[in-house]
Design a protein around this motif. Structure first.
Motif, PDB file in Angstrom:
ATOM      1  N   ARG A 128     -45.869   2.446  70.797  1.00  0.00           N
ATOM      2  CA  ARG A 128     -45.393   1.178  70.747  1.00  0.00           C
ATOM      3  C   ARG A 128     -45.664   0.013  71.524  1.00  0.00           C
ATOM      4  O   ARG A 128     -46.448  -1.017  71.102  1.00  0.00           O
ATOM      5  CB  ARG A 128     -43.788   1.250  70.735  1.00  0.00           C
ATOM      6  CG  ARG A 128     -42.551   0.736  70.612  1.00  0.00           C
ATOM      7  CD  ARG A 128     -42.385   0.940  70.411  1.00  0.00           C
ATOM      8  NE  ARG A 128     -40.721  -0.259  71.401  1.00  0.00           N
ATOM      9  CZ  ARG A 128     -40.788  -0.130  72.476  1.00  0.00           C
ATOM     10  NH1 ARG A 128     -41.608   0.181  74.097  1.00  0.00           N
ATOM     11  NH2 ARG A 128     -39.515  -1.877  72.577  1.00  0.00           N
ATOM     12  N   GLU A 129     -45.998   0.665  72.588  1.00  0.00           N
ATOM     13  CA  GLU A 129     -46.320  -0.099  74.147  1.00  0.00           C
ATOM     14  C   GLU A 129     -48.061  -0.469  73.306  1.00  0.00           C
ATOM     15  O   GLU A 129     -47.647  -2.110  73.976  1.00  0.00           O
ATOM     16  CB  GLU A 129     -46.648   0.321  75.254  1.00  0.00           C
ATOM     17  CG  GLU A 129     -44.543   1.351  75.517  1.00  0.00           C
ATOM     18  CD  GLU A 129     -44.225   2.265  74.249  1.00  0.00           C
ATOM     19  OE1 GLU A 129     -42.884   2.333  74.498  1.00  0.00           O
ATOM     20  OE2 GLU A 129     -45.011   2.885  74.125  1.00  0.00           O
ATOM     21  N   ASN A 130     -48.703   0.501  72.835  1.00  0.00           N
ATOM     22  CA  ASN A 130     -50.057  -0.215  73.059  1.00  0.00           C
ATOM     23  C   ASN A 130     -49.629  -1.734  72.334  1.00  0.00           C
ATOM     24  O   ASN A 130     -50.677  -2.709  72.245  1.00  0.00           O
ATOM     25  CB  ASN A 130     -50.631   0.602  72.280  1.00  0.00           C
ATOM     26  CG  ASN A 130     -51.532   1.508  73.294  1.00  0.00           C
ATOM     27  OD1 ASN A 130     -51.565   3.310  72.765  1.00  0.00           O
ATOM     28  ND2 ASN A 130     -51.231   1.467  74.434  1.00  0.00           N
ATOM     29  N   ILE A 131     -49.203  -1.563  71.296  1.00  0.00           N
ATOM     30  CA  ILE A 131     -49.007  -2.417  69.647  1.00  0.00           C
ATOM     31  C   ILE A 131     -48.177  -3.561  70.542  1.00  0.00           C
ATOM     32  O   ILE A 131     -49.289  -5.241  69.872  1.00  0.00           O
ATOM     33  CB  ILE A 131     -48.165  -1.599  68.396  1.00  0.00           C
ATOM     34  CG1 ILE A 131     -49.362  -0.649  68.021  1.00  0.00           C
ATOM     35  CG2 ILE A 131     -48.441  -3.250  67.699  1.00  0.00           C
ATOM     36  CD1 ILE A 131     -48.764   0.055  66.928  1.00  0.00           C
ATOM     37  N   ARG A 154     -47.248   3.273  60.075  1.00  0.00           N
ATOM     38  CA  ARG A 154     -46.605   4.886  59.965  1.00  0.00           C
ATOM     39  C   ARG A 154     -48.530   6.230  60.887  1.00  0.00           C
ATOM     40  O   ARG A 154     -48.190   6.048  61.471  1.00  0.00           O
ATOM     41  CB  ARG A 154     -46.328   5.540  59.116  1.00  0.00           C
ATOM     42  CG  ARG A 154     -46.201   7.154  59.007  1.00  0.00           C
ATOM     43  CD  ARG A 154     -45.828   8.102  57.707  1.00  0.00           C
ATOM     44  NE  ARG A 154     -44.585   7.734  56.634  1.00  0.00           N
ATOM     45  CZ  ARG A 154     -43.422   8.374  57.510  1.00  0.00           C
ATOM     46  NH1 ARG A 154     -43.772   9.037  58.163  1.00  0.00           N
ATOM     47  NH2 ARG A 154     -42.075   6.912  56.514  1.00  0.00           N
ATOM     48  N   ALA A 155     -48.847   5.584  60.517  1.00  0.00           N
ATOM     49  CA  ALA A 155     -50.722   6.553  60.180  1.00  0.00           C
ATOM     50  C   ALA A 155     -50.723   5.866  61.483  1.00  0.00           C
ATOM     51  O   ALA A 155     -51.414   6.448  62.213  1.00  0.00           O
ATOM     52  CB  ALA A 155     -51.659   5.880  59.237  1.00  0.00           C
ATOM     53  N   PHE A 156     -50.806   4.783  61.838  1.00  0.00           N
ATOM     54  CA  PHE A 156     -51.473   4.272  62.685  1.00  0.00           C
ATOM     55  C   PHE A 156     -50.470   5.355  64.939  1.00  0.00           C
ATOM     56  O   PHE A 156     -50.508   5.294  65.690  1.00  0.00           O
ATOM     57  CB  PHE A 156     -51.838   2.745  63.655  1.00  0.00           C
ATOM     58  CG  PHE A 156     -52.036   2.447  61.784  1.00  0.00           C
ATOM     59  CD1 PHE A 156     -53.773   2.487  62.262  1.00  0.00           C
ATOM     60  CD2 PHE A 156     -51.751   1.578  61.321  1.00  0.00           C
ATOM     61  CE1 PHE A 156     -54.311   1.839  60.915  1.00  0.00           C
ATOM     62  CE2 PHE A 156     -52.255   1.477  60.150  1.00  0.00           C
ATOM     63  CZ  PHE A 156     -54.157   1.327  60.401  1.00  0.00           C
ATOM     64  N   LEU A 157     -49.111   5.194  64.371  1.00  0.00           N
ATOM     65  CA  LEU A 157     -47.988   5.693  65.614  1.00  0.00           C
ATOM     66  C   LEU A 157     -47.979   7.404  64.950  1.00  0.00           C
ATOM     67  O   LEU A 157     -48.184   7.798  66.632  1.00  0.00           O
ATOM     68  CB  LEU A 157     -46.101   5.424  64.546  1.00  0.00           C
ATOM     69  CG  LEU A 157     -45.987   3.693  65.209  1.00  0.00           C
ATOM     70  CD1 LEU A 157     -45.089   3.112  64.639  1.00  0.00           C
ATOM     71  CD2 LEU A 157     -46.625   3.473  66.420  1.00  0.00           C
ATOM     72  N   ALA A 158     -47.957   7.813  63.884  1.00  0.00           N
ATOM     73  CA  ALA A 158     -48.611   8.927  63.832  1.00  0.00           C
ATOM     74  C   ALA A 158     -49.663   9.833  64.987  1.00  0.00           C
ATOM     75  O   ALA A 158     -49.508  10.971  65.334  1.00  0.00           O
ATOM     76  CB  ALA A 158     -48.440   9.356  62.753  1.00  0.00           C
ATOM     77  N   PRO A 173     -41.356  13.508  69.027  1.00  0.00           N
ATOM     78  CA  PRO A 173     -40.701  12.921  67.958  1.00  0.00           C
ATOM     79  C   PRO A 173     -41.143  11.611  68.047  1.00  0.00           C
ATOM     80  O   PRO A 173     -41.480  11.033  68.385  1.00  0.00           O
ATOM     81  CB  PRO A 173     -39.271  13.014  69.716  1.00  0.00           C
ATOM     82  CG  PRO A 173     -40.041  13.802  70.349  1.00  0.00           C
ATOM     83  CD  PRO A 173     -40.278  14.398  70.629  1.00  0.00           C
ATOM     84  N   LEU A 174     -41.006  11.763  66.615  1.00  0.00           N
ATOM     85  CA  LEU A 174     -41.658  10.574  65.386  1.00  0.00           C
ATOM     86  C   LEU A 174     -40.814   9.986  64.509  1.00  0.00           C
ATOM     87  O   LEU A 174     -41.329  10.943  63.534  1.00  0.00           O
ATOM     88  CB  LEU A 174     -43.072  10.262  65.768  1.00  0.00           C
ATOM     89  CG  LEU A 174     -43.534   8.212  64.817  1.00  0.00           C
ATOM     90  CD1 LEU A 174     -42.948   7.837  66.118  1.00  0.00           C
ATOM     91  CD2 LEU A 174     -44.861   8.468  64.404  1.00  0.00           C
ATOM     92  N   THR A 175     -39.806   9.754  64.162  1.00  0.00           N
ATOM     93  CA  THR A 175     -38.920   9.723  62.985  1.00  0.00           C
ATOM     94  C   THR A 175     -39.099   8.961  61.989  1.00  0.00           C
ATOM     95  O   THR A 175     -39.732   7.533  62.340  1.00  0.00           O
ATOM     96  CB  THR A 175     -37.500  10.102  63.242  1.00  0.00           C
ATOM     97  OG1 THR A 175     -37.066   8.657  63.363  1.00  0.00           O
ATOM     98  CG2 THR A 175     -36.970  11.509  64.287  1.00  0.00           C
ATOM     99  N   ASP A 176     -38.496   8.737  60.557  1.00  0.00           N
ATOM    100  CA  ASP A 176     -38.801   7.629  60.295  1.00  0.00           C
ATOM    101  C   ASP A 176     -38.231   6.521  60.104  1.00  0.00           C
ATOM    102  O   ASP A 176     -38.564   5.357  60.645  1.00  0.00           O
ATOM    103  CB  ASP A 176     -38.528   8.288  58.048  1.00  0.00           C
ATOM    104  CG  ASP A 176     -39.523   8.975  57.994  1.00  0.00           C
ATOM    105  OD1 ASP A 176     -40.835   9.031  57.770  1.00  0.00           O
ATOM    106  OD2 ASP A 176     -38.832   9.480  57.011  1.00  0.00           O
ATOM    107  N   ALA A 177     -36.616   6.773  61.371  1.00  0.00           N
ATOM    108  CA  ALA A 177     -35.955   5.945  61.943  1.00  0.00           C
ATOM    109  C   ALA A 177     -36.846   5.402  63.014  1.00  0.00           C
ATOM    110  O   ALA A 177     -36.982   3.601  63.170  1.00  0.00           O
ATOM    111  CB  ALA A 177     -34.399   6.119  62.093  1.00  0.00           C
ATOM    112  N   ASP A 178     -37.338   5.908  63.312  1.00  0.00           N
ATOM    113  CA  ASP A 178     -38.150   5.024  64.778  1.00  0.00           C
ATOM    114  C   ASP A 178     -39.272   4.106  64.287  1.00  0.00           C
ATOM    115  O   ASP A 178     -39.573   3.180  64.775  1.00  0.00           O
ATOM    116  CB  ASP A 178     -39.288   6.632  65.184  1.00  0.00           C
ATOM    117  CG  ASP A 178     -38.101   7.172  66.109  1.00  0.00           C
ATOM    118  OD1 ASP A 178     -37.164   6.887  66.393  1.00  0.00           O
ATOM    119  OD2 ASP A 178     -38.490   8.523  66.805  1.00  0.00           O
TER     120      ASP A 178
END
Length: 614
Positions: A128-131, A154-158, A173-178
């Motif tokens: 998140r911080e990178n983006i 999603r792909a880049f965060l995951a 942890p990385l949820t759909d809500a995140d």
């Protein structure tokens, strides 16, 4: 020193951000002085033209006026740069903020951007911080656009939060809500700065087939009810390689076309903040439909008809969203019969993914003829002239807005250990855009392309803003800010590495056994060792020197692995590479913003020929 920046109560958030940035940076720069500086920010609403701003300043203040809100922000950062601030990369650790005297504030100038499209498209593995840091950096570096590929990042965060390809780090942890919350933050950050937002691109074909296609990942088997919508390839309608995003559709099937068009139109209606909606087909080639109906024409004709149907639905909804269509893989071949009904809706995107990065584009009077289109037996062009011949073929049919979508910082840059060669190729490409008939450049790239530094992105932003910019002067400016008094020694060192680059070799072009490449990699190792005394003398001189020391070890190890591979010693080269892989995985926490470990491992495994254990 009291810094006061005024603006209209109705001002756009980009203008308010510009005010806060001016107060913050000028407050730091003028902290030793007394008195007051008062600045007025204004927007002259002339949004149809290119980004433009005026700076009128005296030692006690003045004004910055832009033709749109982001132009005011761009003007504020440009003014700070002329005062000596350097924004050398994303994040505060890449900023240089000098002291200044009030008399240096006086300036009077105007600027107009050379090109409309100046942006970056997300790739790689990103936190998140990178983006957010990269979006924040875009206007500081002169850019005005950001592209969030797929309908969700999603792909880049995951890749990052799951720490794919780095077994030394535990998944977070990385949820759909995140993902939804982060995606909204990214969109808001883009819009806060009045930047142009590009969206979607990949994934449409998979969604038509019933998948939540937000990555290139493989998925569950194709449902029988969806099978008629998939391309018929080698007698079967199925997922191509198991990946929905890589699978083409049967565009002779009206149900497939209608479903695709409805998905695109509904997405545009639900996301009015997306200025440019990218409508792409499958992300693999030689897998287009072979049914009798599809073979009556070529894919580009079917693509244009699909685009027209999406345009019709957008028109019905009263939406002004621009549609970006791409020249890529089979779609490099121009259509034979179909034409865009309302070309003003569309933007042409030239995406020469298979090009060489040995040199920049050169516009030639005589280009090679287009090769015949052979269904599912095409070969992608690598030569610059071949690629430009395809562009000219489309430009004979379409005369609207357009830009280059290119990949120097997506794969090839890992083969340039000095980053000067790739920066110069980028600058040379930009300086050819006008002759190519293209109004800008969007770079498809890793956001963490900062080893040994972020010079290529810095050069791209500056030369896109002003095509007449002396790229070598920008290089010197960057090195002076990053490396201080020893900048010329660093420039000489990294230039030596770049002269021996292996951009195309690392990108999978050419034979794997190549004595010329092996010799160049041996010379890189020698240059790295000779630079050790300079590194030792400056080891305490700041983040860019710490990064340079890390880069030296990385360059030594990668050049050694490439040397062995190019000498034909594949097993030994593989062992050397796996040792480097383990080392960069161990060190990723300390240098995360600068080297995308996921991506460099993926590229070298897929294209260069190294094995991977992660």
């Amino acid at each position: 020193m009291n810094i006061q920046v005024d603006y209209s109560p109705q001002a756009h958030s980009a203008v308010r951000l510009a005010a806060g940035e001016l107060e913050r940076y000028l407050g730091r720069m003028l902290s030793q002085g007394g008195g007051q500086v008062r600045i007025r920010l204004e927007t002259a609403d002339r949004r149809n033209g290119p980004d433009q701003f005026q700076v009128r300043m005296t030692p006690t203040g003045g004004g910055i006026t832009g033709n749109r809100p982001r132009s005011v922000l761009l003007g504020a950062y440009d003014y700070l740069r002329r005062l000596g601030c350097r924004f050398l990369g994303p994040g505060k650790e890449c900023e240089i903020v000098p002291s200044a005297a009030p008399e240096t504030l006086a300036m009077n100038y105007e600027e107009t951007a050379s090109f409309r499209h100046r942006g970056v498209c997300i790739e790689g593995a990103d936190s998140r911080e990178n983006i957010l840091n990269f979006i924040d950096w875009l206007p500081k570096a002169g850019y005005n656009s950001f592209f969030l590929q797929f309908k969700s990042p999603r792909a880049f965060l995951a890749r990052w939060y799951e720490h794919q390809r780095n077994p030394l780090r535990k998944p977070e942890p990385l949820t759909d809500a995140d993902i939804r919350r982060y995606a909204e933050e990214f969109r808001q950050a883009v819009k806060e700065r009045d930047l142009m937002l590009h969206g979607a691109g990949h994934g449409w074909t998979g969604e038509v087939l019933g998948y939540d296609a937000q990555s290139w990942d493989k998925s569950r088997p194709l449902e029988e009810g969806k099978r008629p919508l998939a391309a018929l390839v080698n007698g079967k309608r199925d997922l191509y390689g198991g990946a929905p995003a890589n699978t083409n559709l049967c565009l002779h099937n009206h149900e497939a076309v209608s479903a695709f068009a409805a998905l695109a139109a509904d997405y545009a209606g639900a996301h009015p903040g997306v200025d440019y909606l990218h409508v792409w087909l499958a992300d693999e080639y030689n897998n287009v439909c072979e049914c009798a109906g599809c073979q009556e024409t070529i894919l580009s004709d079917q693509y244009v008809e699909l685009l027209n149907e999406i345009d019709r639905l957008l028109e019905e909804k009263g939406l002004e969203t621009k549609i970006v269509f791409l020249l890529y893989q089979e779609l490099l071949w121009p259509p034979i019969r179909a034409r865009l009904v309302r070309p003003e809706r569309f933007v042409l995107m030239f995406a020469p993914i298979s090009r060489t990065f040995a040199a920049s584009y050169q516009v030639e009077k005589r280009l090679p003829p287009l090769p015949p289109y052979r269904r599912n037996r095409i070969a992608l062009p690598s030569g610059l002239g071949e690629n430009l011949a395809f562009l000219r073929g489309w430009q004979a049919l379409f005369h609207g807005d357009s830009f280059l979508y290119d990949y120097p910082l997506g794969r090839a840059h890992y083969g340039d250990l000095g980053y000067l060669h790739i920066a110069r190729v980028i600058a040379g490409d930009v300086k050819q855009l006008r002759q190519l008939g293209l109004d800008g450049y969007v770079s498809c790239q890793e956001l963490r392309a900062g080893l040994p530094n972020f010079l290529p992105n810095y050069v791209l932003g500056r030369v896109l803003w002003n095509e007449e910019t002396d790229a070598e002067a920008v290089v010197r400016e960057y090195f002076q800010a990053a490396y201080g008094e020893a900048w010329e020694e660093v420039l000489c060192y990294l230039s030596a590495l770049s002269r021996r680059n292996a951009c195309d070799y690392l990108n999978g072009k050419g034979e794997r056994t190549d004595p010329h490449v092996a010799r160049r990699m041996a010379e890189i190792q020698e240059a790295c060792r000779k630079f050790s005394p300079v590194l030792e003398a400056h080891r305490e001189d700041g983040r860019f020197w710490t990064l340079l020391a890390y880069h030296q070890r990385y360059a030594l190890a990668l050049a050694r692995a490439l040397e062995l591979l190019a000498r034909g010693e594949r097993e030994a080269g593989g062992r050397a590479w796996l040792a480097l892989e383990e080392w960069i995985c161990e060190n990723e926490p300390d240098f995360q913003p600068f080297l995308d470990v996921y991506r460099v491992l993926e590229v070298t495994e897929t294209y260069t020929g190294f094995p991977t254990k992660a």
